[in-house]
Design a protein around this motif. Structure first.
Motif, PDB file in Angstrom:
ATOM      1  N   GLU A 196      -6.545  -2.790   2.404  1.00 35.23           N
ATOM      2  CA  GLU A 196      -5.315  -2.131   1.970  1.00 35.23           C
ATOM      3  C   GLU A 196      -4.200  -3.140   1.726  1.00 35.23           C
ATOM      4  O   GLU A 196      -3.962  -4.028   2.532  1.00 35.23           O
ATOM      5  CB  GLU A 196      -4.880  -1.097   2.998  1.00 35.23           C
ATOM      6  CG  GLU A 196      -5.807   0.095   3.042  1.00 35.23           C
ATOM      7  CD  GLU A 196      -5.341   1.178   3.998  1.00 35.23           C
ATOM      8  OE1 GLU A 196      -4.386   0.960   4.773  1.00 35.23           O
ATOM      9  OE2 GLU A 196      -5.943   2.265   3.969  1.00 35.23           O
ATOM     10  N   GLY A 197      -3.534  -2.983   0.583  1.00 34.70           N
ATOM     11  CA  GLY A 197      -2.438  -3.859   0.210  1.00 34.70           C
ATOM     12  C   GLY A 197      -2.848  -5.024  -0.659  1.00 34.70           C
ATOM     13  O   GLY A 197      -1.998  -5.745  -1.177  1.00 34.70           O
TER      14      GLY A 197
ATOM     15  N   LYS B 218      -4.537   7.669  -7.898  1.00 33.19           N
ATOM     16  CA  LYS B 218      -5.293   7.126  -6.761  1.00 33.19           C
ATOM     17  C   LYS B 218      -6.710   7.648  -6.913  1.00 33.19           C
ATOM     18  O   LYS B 218      -6.931   8.863  -6.963  1.00 33.19           O
ATOM     19  CB  LYS B 218      -4.691   7.570  -5.433  1.00 33.19           C
ATOM     20  CG  LYS B 218      -5.421   6.978  -4.227  1.00 33.19           C
ATOM     21  CD  LYS B 218      -4.662   7.194  -2.948  1.00 33.19           C
ATOM     22  CE  LYS B 218      -5.381   6.516  -1.788  1.00 33.19           C
ATOM     23  NZ  LYS B 218      -4.523   6.343  -0.632  1.00 33.19           N
TER      24      LYS B 218
ATOM     25  N   ASP C  84       1.197   3.977  -3.157  1.00 30.48           N
ATOM     26  CA  ASP C  84       0.864   5.400  -2.982  1.00 30.48           C
ATOM     27  C   ASP C  84       2.049   6.309  -3.272  1.00 30.48           C
ATOM     28  O   ASP C  84       1.872   7.430  -3.750  1.00 30.48           O
ATOM     29  CB  ASP C  84       0.345   5.655  -1.570  1.00 30.48           C
ATOM     30  CG  ASP C  84      -1.132   5.350  -1.429  1.00 30.48           C
ATOM     31  OD1 ASP C  84      -1.830   5.220  -2.462  1.00 30.48           O
ATOM     32  OD2 ASP C  84      -1.603   5.244  -0.275  1.00 30.48           O
TER      33      ASP C  84
ATOM     34  N   THR D 196      -5.688   0.914  -1.716  1.00 29.08           N
ATOM     35  CA  THR D 196      -4.838   1.777  -0.892  1.00 29.08           C
ATOM     36  C   THR D 196      -5.632   2.664   0.063  1.00 29.08           C
ATOM     37  O   THR D 196      -5.084   3.583   0.659  1.00 29.08           O
ATOM     38  CB  THR D 196      -3.935   2.661  -1.785  1.00 29.08           C
ATOM     39  OG1 THR D 196      -4.744   3.349  -2.739  1.00 29.08           O
ATOM     40  CG2 THR D 196      -2.892   1.819  -2.505  1.00 29.08           C
TER      41      THR D 196
ATOM     42  N   THR E 247      -8.198   2.977  -4.787  1.00 23.84           N
ATOM     43  CA  THR E 247      -7.155   2.144  -5.374  1.00 23.84           C
ATOM     44  C   THR E 247      -6.088   3.025  -6.009  1.00 23.84           C
ATOM     45  O   THR E 247      -6.351   4.175  -6.379  1.00 23.84           O
ATOM     46  CB  THR E 247      -7.727   1.208  -6.453  1.00 23.84           C
ATOM     47  OG1 THR E 247      -8.358   1.980  -7.465  1.00 23.84           O
ATOM     48  CG2 THR E 247      -8.726   0.234  -5.852  1.00 23.84           C
TER      49      THR E 247
ATOM     50  N   LYS F 206       0.827  -1.208   0.000  1.00 16.96           N
ATOM     51  CA  LYS F 206       0.000   0.000   0.000  1.00 16.96           C
ATOM     52  C   LYS F 206       0.860   1.256   0.000  1.00 16.96           C
ATOM     53  O   LYS F 206       0.671   2.174  -0.795  1.00 16.96           O
ATOM     54  CB  LYS F 206      -0.936  -0.018   1.216  1.00 16.96           C
ATOM     55  CG  LYS F 206      -1.837   1.211   1.320  1.00 16.96           C
ATOM     56  CD  LYS F 206      -1.471   1.998   2.574  1.00 16.96           C
ATOM     57  CE  LYS F 206      -2.417   3.111   2.870  1.00 16.96           C
ATOM     58  NZ  LYS F 206      -2.064   4.379   2.297  1.00 16.96           N
TER      59      LYS F 206
END
Length: 163
Positions: free
Chosen positions: A116-117, A145, A40, A130, A135, A36
């Protein structure tokens, strides 16, 4: 002063405890957290854009390569194609809940919902969860994002790295 033999025995006992008490679960969470965080960190990057020369050349989608690169950087691994194409599996393969590449790899588990991840895929695109219904993925011009995968009418599947 401690006998060197005792130090070795203590280290071996500690290592065995790490294996048998499930503390490897901490590593799994760390890998997903890193996936994550790393995804990002590339927000806005053009490295995986359609026009980038990276990996597959210009005028090709690279969302699957973005996902593979992020997971590799986080300490995980993704399945690769081997019959003449050695790159990571494509977005459509990620979007297939019955993918033989992923279901035969003990490090990947298919899920109905993600966190997340996790990898999210569908409709020929793939990204990384994320945030809450957010996402990060390689889009046409850059890594973005947004709410891709959570929009009305989108059908997606989720894959979790478990090793």
């Amino acid at each position: 002063m401690m006998n060197p033999r005792h130090v070795v025995i203590l280290l071996l006992v500690w290592a065995l405890l790490q294996v048998f008490t499930g503390t490897q679960g901490f590593r799994r969470r760390d890998v997903r957290r890193n996936i994550k965080r790393i995804a990002d960190s590339y927000n806005g990057s053009t490295r995986w854009s359609y026009s980038s020369r990276y990996e597959t050349g210009r005028n090709t989608n690279k969302c699957n390569i973005f996902v593979a690169d992020v997971i590799d950087e986080a300490g995980g691994s993704v399945p690769h194609r081997w019959w003449g194409l050695s790159g990571p599996i494509g977005a459509r393969e990620w979007g297939n809940p019955s993918s033989s590449y992923l279901t035969s790899d003990s490090c990947w588990t298919n899920l109905q919902t993600g966190s997340e991840g996790d990898v999210i895929a569908g409709g020929g695109h793939v990204g990384i969860v994320t945030g809450l219904e957010m996402t990060t993925s390689a889009a046409h011009y850059s890594v973005v994002k947004n709410d891709w995968g959570y929009r009305p009418g989108q059908i997606v599947t989720f894959w979790r790295y478990t090793c």
